[in-house]
Design an enzyme around this catalytic site. Structure first.
Site, short mmCIF file in Angstrom:
data_model
loop_
_atom_site.label_atom_id
_atom_site.label_comp_id
_atom_site.label_asym_id
_atom_site.label_seq_id
_atom_site.Cartn_x
_atom_site.Cartn_y
_atom_site.Cartn_z
N GLU A 76 0.95 -1.23 -0.01
CA GLU A 76 0.02 0.08 0.20
C GLU A 76 0.70 1.14 -0.09
O GLU A 76 1.99 1.30 0.75
CB GLU A 76 -0.76 -0.01 1.30
CG GLU A 76 -1.41 1.21 1.68
CD GLU A 76 -2.25 1.30 3.07
OE1 GLU A 76 -1.65 0.86 4.08
OE2 GLU A 76 -3.33 1.71 3.05
N ASN A 122 -6.94 6.12 -1.83
CA ASN A 122 -5.92 5.17 -1.30
C ASN A 122 -6.22 3.76 -2.24
O ASN A 122 -6.94 3.24 -2.20
CB ASN A 122 -6.16 5.04 0.12
CG ASN A 122 -4.85 3.77 0.38
OD1 ASN A 122 -3.98 3.54 -0.20
ND2 ASN A 122 -4.68 4.01 1.86
N LYS A 160 -9.45 2.06 -1.73
CA LYS A 160 -9.53 1.41 -0.24
C LYS A 160 -10.89 2.07 0.28
O LYS A 160 -11.29 3.15 0.25
CB LYS A 160 -8.53 1.97 0.63
CG LYS A 160 -8.56 1.43 2.00
CD LYS A 160 -7.12 1.84 2.77
CE LYS A 160 -6.99 1.36 4.07
NZ LYS A 160 -5.78 1.67 4.75
N GLU A 214 -5.97 8.72 7.44
CA GLU A 214 -6.35 8.40 6.14
C GLU A 214 -7.66 8.97 6.03
O GLU A 214 -8.29 8.95 5.01
CB GLU A 214 -6.54 6.66 6.26
CG GLU A 214 -5.12 6.19 6.05
CD GLU A 214 -5.21 4.73 5.79
OE1 GLU A 214 -5.55 4.32 4.66
OE2 GLU A 214 -4.64 4.06 6.51
N CYS A 219 -4.86 -2.95 3.11
CA CYS A 219 -4.44 -2.98 4.60
C CYS A 219 -5.62 -3.31 5.46
O CYS A 219 -6.02 -4.22 5.66
CB CYS A 219 -3.94 -1.56 4.91
SG CYS A 219 -3.02 -1.55 6.45
N ASN A 236 0.31 -1.03 5.37
CA ASN A 236 1.30 -0.33 6.05
C ASN A 236 0.61 -0.34 7.56
O ASN A 236 -0.43 0.18 7.99
CB ASN A 236 1.27 1.00 6.11
CG ASN A 236 2.11 1.44 4.69
OD1 ASN A 236 3.25 1.60 4.49
ND2 ASN A 236 1.45 1.63 3.44
N1 CDV Z 1 -3.01 1.51 6.68
C1 CDV Z 1 -3.76 0.87 7.20
O1 CDV Z 1 -4.97 0.64 7.16
N2 CDV Z 1 -3.62 0.47 8.74
C2 CDV Z 1 -4.51 -0.27 9.61
C3 CDV Z 1 -4.15 0.22 11.01
C4 CDV Z 1 -3.08 -0.24 11.84
C5 CDV Z 1 -4.64 1.61 11.42
C6 CDV Z 1 -4.17 -1.83 9.62
O2 CDV Z 1 -5.22 -2.25 9.82
O3 CDV Z 1 -3.13 -2.13 9.65
#
Ligand code: CDV
Length: 298
Positions: A36, A96, A113, A132, A158, A183
């Site tokens: 990501e 995203n 996303k 985000e 993610c 991430n």
């Molecule tokens: N980049 C993400 O979506 N991170 C989310 C959390 C840690 C905020 C995750 O589910 O990893």
């Protein structure tokens, strides 16, 4: 993928991605999953105006001059890839996003996303931000499945990987492989979560959903310490059995590779998870009618 620091140029990052694509090709890969927001540092950890974030970290075109070498390498090598990046859409909306690029170097799928984590407001008391919800709109393309070079690919990003709805919607479209970049900061700014749980909950989400949907899951982290902000690694490839069949060892750029038997998922899809035979959607209505536990019914 190891860290990307604020000072790293897009050109330098793309050179690293091309090197990994070449290594993957040398090991027989036909499809590569990158993380990501792979082209930049994980900028939602920093508070700034939206306009500044868009000017510094978003791509208004894909491919563009900086990223073109990756698309050229895909065509030259005959290897497809999944790439996450911050997208400024034609209508000016920020997403995203991840694209699926086929072995001819053409974009053959796009995902924006949907489950955006974090907050919109500045939290000066927190060690870092997770903005985000401030920098991105909720994705408007749904969870689609793309058939590319005879494989049915689903994509998510993610936080989506923690939600069973993500995988089930794609499995109902006969996805064979779900690809995702992530991430995940090692520290949770919302509560004092033990660090090891960050990896445990990551893995349990992937393994359970791979098995329950009879799909392969390929998950690629951006990891290590980005300008002092540590993120978990543990990029993995999970089989439809729920077993981890490849896992990274380092927090640097590293290629893991699996020869995935796509028919493995069939055993589960024809028997225990034969959706057409066993699902009871008439008993699942609350999943779409109600958003939060205890909310009034619409
Ligand atoms: N980049 C993400 O979506 N991170 C989310 C959390 C840690 C905020 C995750 O589910 O990893």
């Amino acid at each position: 993928m190891g860290p990307v620091h604020l000072s790293d140029s897009r050109g330098a990052v793309v050179r690293r991605l091309v090197a990994m694509l070449r290594e993957a090709k040398s090991r027989g890969a036909e499809m590569v999953v990158f993380p990501e927001l792979a082209l930049t540092t994980f900028f939602p950890r920093y508070w700034m105006e939206e306009a500044e974030a868009q000017a510094r970290f978003f791509e208004a075109q894909m491919p563009n001059t900086d990223v073109q070498p990756l698309f050229d390498a895909a065509r030259e090598l005959g290897v497809g890839f999944y790439l996450g990046y911050a997208e400024l859409a034609e209508d000016g909306r920020p997403y995203n996003t991840a694209v699926l690029v086929n072995r001819k170097g053409e974009i053959s799928g796009k995902y924006r996303k949907i489950h955006l984590p974090g907050h919109m407001e500045h939290k000066p008391e927190a060690p870092f931000q997770h903005l985000e919800k401030k920098y991105f709109d909720v994705g408007n393309l749904g969870f689609r499945v793309f058939e590319s070079e005879a494989v049915k690919y689903g994509m998510c990003l993610c936080n989506d990987r923690r939600w069973p709805e993500t995988y089930r919607v794609m499995a109902l479209q006969s996805a064979e492989v779900v690809m995702l970049g992530y991430n995940t900061p090692s520290l949770n700014i919302h509560w004092n979560e033990p660090v090891h749980l960050r990896t445990t909950t990551h893995l349990v989400s992937l393994q359970a959903n791979a098995y329950q949907n009879g799909i392969w899951v390929a998950a690629a982290a951006k990891c290590g310490s980005e300008d002092g902000h540590h993120m978990i690694g543990s990029s993995v490839i999970v089989a439809p059995t729920g077993e981890i069949v490849a896992r990274t060892l380092t927090q640097e750029d590293e290629v893991i590779c699996v020869s995935a038997d796509l028919s493995l998922g069939e055993h589960f899809r024809q028997h225990v998870f034969n959706f057409a035979k066993h699902r009871r959607p008439e008993h699942y209505r609350l999943i779409v009618d109600r958003v939060g536990a205890g909310d009034p019914l619409p």
